[in-house]
Write a protein that holds these residues in place. Structure first.
Motif, PDB file in Angstrom:
ATOM      1  N   LYS A 162       0.825  -1.206   0.000  1.00 29.65           N
ATOM      2  CA  LYS A 162       0.000   0.000   0.000  1.00 29.65           C
ATOM      3  C   LYS A 162       0.864   1.263   0.000  1.00 29.65           C
ATOM      4  O   LYS A 162       0.493   2.278  -0.595  1.00 29.65           O
ATOM      5  CB  LYS A 162      -0.951   0.009   1.204  1.00 29.65           C
ATOM      6  CG  LYS A 162      -2.032  -1.057   1.135  1.00 29.65           C
ATOM      7  CD  LYS A 162      -2.888  -0.910  -0.113  1.00 29.65           C
ATOM      8  CE  LYS A 162      -4.018  -1.927  -0.136  1.00 29.65           C
ATOM      9  NZ  LYS A 162      -4.791  -1.881  -1.411  1.00 29.65           N
ATOM     10  N   GLU A 163       2.011   1.220   0.658  1.00 33.00           N
ATOM     11  CA  GLU A 163       2.916   2.363   0.612  1.00 33.00           C
ATOM     12  C   GLU A 163       3.419   2.580  -0.808  1.00 33.00           C
ATOM     13  O   GLU A 163       3.535   3.730  -1.261  1.00 33.00           O
ATOM     14  CB  GLU A 163       4.091   2.138   1.563  1.00 33.00           C
ATOM     15  CG  GLU A 163       3.726   2.244   3.030  1.00 33.00           C
ATOM     16  CD  GLU A 163       4.833   1.787   3.968  1.00 33.00           C
ATOM     17  OE1 GLU A 163       4.657   1.901   5.185  1.00 33.00           O
ATOM     18  OE2 GLU A 163       5.882   1.311   3.463  1.00 33.00           O
ATOM     19  N   PHE A 164       3.711   1.499  -1.525  1.00 30.19           N
ATOM     20  CA  PHE A 164       4.133   1.617  -2.919  1.00 30.19           C
ATOM     21  C   PHE A 164       3.028   2.263  -3.753  1.00 30.19           C
ATOM     22  O   PHE A 164       3.283   3.195  -4.533  1.00 30.19           O
ATOM     23  CB  PHE A 164       4.483   0.241  -3.485  1.00 30.19           C
ATOM     24  CG  PHE A 164       4.854   0.264  -4.952  1.00 30.19           C
ATOM     25  CD1 PHE A 164       6.149   0.548  -5.352  1.00 30.19           C
ATOM     26  CD2 PHE A 164       3.886   0.027  -5.929  1.00 30.19           C
ATOM     27  CE1 PHE A 164       6.498   0.586  -6.700  1.00 30.19           C
ATOM     28  CE2 PHE A 164       4.223   0.057  -7.280  1.00 30.19           C
ATOM     29  CZ  PHE A 164       5.527   0.339  -7.668  1.00 30.19           C
ATOM     30  N   HIS A 202       0.201   5.832   6.636  1.00 29.63           N
ATOM     31  CA  HIS A 202       0.851   5.506   5.362  1.00 29.63           C
ATOM     32  C   HIS A 202       1.494   6.745   4.738  1.00 29.63           C
ATOM     33  O   HIS A 202       2.594   6.661   4.182  1.00 29.63           O
ATOM     34  CB  HIS A 202      -0.157   4.880   4.398  1.00 29.63           C
ATOM     35  CG  HIS A 202      -0.407   3.423   4.653  1.00 29.63           C
ATOM     36  ND1 HIS A 202      -1.129   2.984   5.734  1.00 29.63           N
ATOM     37  CD2 HIS A 202      -0.007   2.310   3.978  1.00 29.63           C
ATOM     38  CE1 HIS A 202      -1.178   1.657   5.713  1.00 29.63           C
ATOM     39  NE2 HIS A 202      -0.507   1.229   4.664  1.00 29.63           N
ATOM     40  N   LEU A 203       0.823   7.874   4.818  1.00 28.30           N
ATOM     41  CA  LEU A 203       1.409   9.115   4.294  1.00 28.30           C
ATOM     42  C   LEU A 203       2.706   9.445   5.024  1.00 28.30           C
ATOM     43  O   LEU A 203       3.712   9.827   4.398  1.00 28.30           O
ATOM     44  CB  LEU A 203       0.415  10.267   4.441  1.00 28.30           C
ATOM     45  CG  LEU A 203      -0.717  10.333   3.415  1.00 28.30           C
ATOM     46  CD1 LEU A 203      -1.791  11.305   3.885  1.00 28.30           C
ATOM     47  CD2 LEU A 203      -0.181  10.774   2.056  1.00 28.30           C
ATOM     48  N   ARG A 207       6.435   9.567   3.305  1.00 27.69           N
ATOM     49  CA  ARG A 207       7.240  10.791   3.390  1.00 27.69           C
ATOM     50  C   ARG A 207       8.631  10.486   3.958  1.00 27.69           C
ATOM     51  O   ARG A 207       9.645  10.991   3.453  1.00 27.69           O
ATOM     52  CB  ARG A 207       6.520  11.825   4.266  1.00 27.69           C
ATOM     53  CG  ARG A 207       7.304  13.131   4.415  1.00 27.69           C
ATOM     54  CD  ARG A 207       6.652  14.081   5.392  1.00 27.69           C
ATOM     55  NE  ARG A 207       5.558  14.818   4.802  1.00 27.69           N
ATOM     56  CZ  ARG A 207       4.289  14.659   5.126  1.00 27.69           C
ATOM     57  NH1 ARG A 207       3.945  13.741   6.030  1.00 27.69           N
ATOM     58  NH2 ARG A 207       3.354  15.389   4.568  1.00 27.69           N
ATOM     59  N   LYS A 208       8.680   9.656   4.996  1.00 27.46           N
ATOM     60  CA  LYS A 208       9.968   9.339   5.637  1.00 27.46           C
ATOM     61  C   LYS A 208      10.817   8.426   4.758  1.00 27.46           C
ATOM     62  O   LYS A 208      12.014   8.652   4.575  1.00 27.46           O
ATOM     63  CB  LYS A 208       9.715   8.692   6.999  1.00 27.46           C
ATOM     64  CG  LYS A 208       9.125   9.631   8.037  1.00 27.46           C
ATOM     65  CD  LYS A 208       8.810   8.885   9.323  1.00 27.46           C
ATOM     66  CE  LYS A 208       8.164   9.811  10.348  1.00 27.46           C
ATOM     67  NZ  LYS A 208       7.786   9.066  11.593  1.00 27.46           N
ATOM     68  N   LEU A 219       8.678  18.172  -1.980  1.00 33.45           N
ATOM     69  CA  LEU A 219       7.928  18.589  -0.796  1.00 33.45           C
ATOM     70  C   LEU A 219       6.536  17.989  -0.883  1.00 33.45           C
ATOM     71  O   LEU A 219       5.822  18.225  -1.866  1.00 33.45           O
ATOM     72  CB  LEU A 219       7.835  20.112  -0.711  1.00 33.45           C
ATOM     73  CG  LEU A 219       9.140  20.888  -0.501  1.00 33.45           C
ATOM     74  CD1 LEU A 219       8.869  22.387  -0.634  1.00 33.45           C
ATOM     75  CD2 LEU A 219       9.754  20.577   0.859  1.00 33.45           C
ATOM     76  N   LEU A 220       6.149  17.188   0.100  1.00 37.13           N
ATOM     77  CA  LEU A 220       4.792  16.670   0.162  1.00 37.13           C
ATOM     78  C   LEU A 220       3.982  17.632   1.008  1.00 37.13           C
ATOM     79  O   LEU A 220       4.084  17.643   2.237  1.00 37.13           O
ATOM     80  CB  LEU A 220       4.759  15.260   0.761  1.00 37.13           C
ATOM     81  CG  LEU A 220       3.387  14.580   0.762  1.00 37.13           C
ATOM     82  CD1 LEU A 220       2.828  14.470  -0.651  1.00 37.13           C
ATOM     83  CD2 LEU A 220       3.469  13.195   1.412  1.00 37.13           C
ATOM     84  N   CYS A 221       3.220  18.480   0.322  1.00 37.96           N
ATOM     85  CA  CYS A 221       2.505  19.561   0.990  1.00 37.96           C
ATOM     86  C   CYS A 221       1.079  19.140   1.301  1.00 37.96           C
ATOM     87  O   CYS A 221       0.413  18.491   0.483  1.00 37.96           O
ATOM     88  CB  CYS A 221       2.502  20.812   0.123  1.00 37.96           C
ATOM     89  SG  CYS A 221       4.159  21.451  -0.187  1.00 37.96           S
TER      90      CYS A 221
END
Length: 242
Positions: A162-164, A202-203, A207-208, A219-221
């Motif tokens: 799911k992260e993928f 998951h977000l 991000r990490k 940048l994940l805004c």
């Protein structure tokens, strides 16, 4: 045969601003047509001029940019992207613009690199799509869809399934605003509610693990009323399908 040069319409009534935008776009290789009144742009659109993208100011004499946008979404192809470039900076204005059919929203004053990045992202998004199984690269990231693997500077990143899927949405669509409902539907088929903490977890993991931040030019805004968007620093705004 090379692709045709994009033709961009700019609706802007301030001469200095329109001249600045025309210079930036022309230097970037675009053909630009300036309109100072909404009625003039609508006349040209009625003649079926094949614009690749429209840049609209909001506050104009006569017909406003919002009225132009509403006419476009009723009478023109949905494939033609529209970006607001405006002094109106309230979140309620941003929401109204997007809800009425704008593809993106830029607050003045904007930097040339940001303007060109947003334009490039919309032109890529609206060009004929490639297979979702096609491998691609974005800046320092490369994606192998068959192996379901993302590499950062040639180093593989360990991601859950799911992260993928979540990471691919952002990497394949930089600058695109994705709501929590979008993420719930596209990643979990709505089995996980949009308000669930699962989505937040998951977000955070994505991000990490992908090191979204200045070190990767990304940048994940987040705008919690609207959603999430992967923004790219100017030197990273290059998506190449391989």
């Amino acid at each position: 045969m090379p692709d045709p040069v994009p033709l961009i319409a700019v609706l802007e009534d301030h001469p200095a601003q329109s001249e600045w935008m025309q210079r930036i776009l022309s230097d970037a290789g675009y053909v630009c047509q300036i309109f100072s009144e909404g009625s003039a742009l609508l006349t040209t659109l009625r003649a079926r001029t094949p614009f690749s993208l429209l840049l609209l100011d909001w506050e104009l004499p006569g017909i406003s940019g919002m009225e132009v946008l509403r006419w476009i979404r009723v009478n023109c192809s949905e494939d033609m992207p529209v970006i607001f470039v405006t002094n109106r900076t309230l979140e309620s204005d941003l929401v109204a613009g997007l809800n009425n059919g704008a593809d993106d929203y830029i607050c003045k004053p904007c930097q040339p690199a940001e303007l060109l990045a947003r334009i490039g992202a919309q032109l890529r998004r609206h060009r004929p799509s490639v297979s979702p199984d096609t491998n691609f690269t974005l800046g320092v990231f490369s994606v192998d869809m068959a192996k379901r693997q993302i590499r950062l500077r040639d180093e593989p990143i360990a991601l859950t399934p799911k992260e993928f899927d979540l990471a691919i949405l952002f990497l394949r669509h930089p600058w695109r605003l994705l709501s929590r409902d979008d993420l719930s539907a596209l990643v979990w088929n709505r089995e996980v509610p949009s308000a669930s903490r699962t989505l937040d977890t998951h977000l955070s993991n994505v991000r990490k693990k992908l090191h979204f931040g200045p070190s990767t030019g990304t940048l994940l805004c987040a705008s919690y009323a609207l959603g999430y968007r992967l923004e790219l620093l100017p030197s990273t705004d290059q998506a190449v399908v391989t």
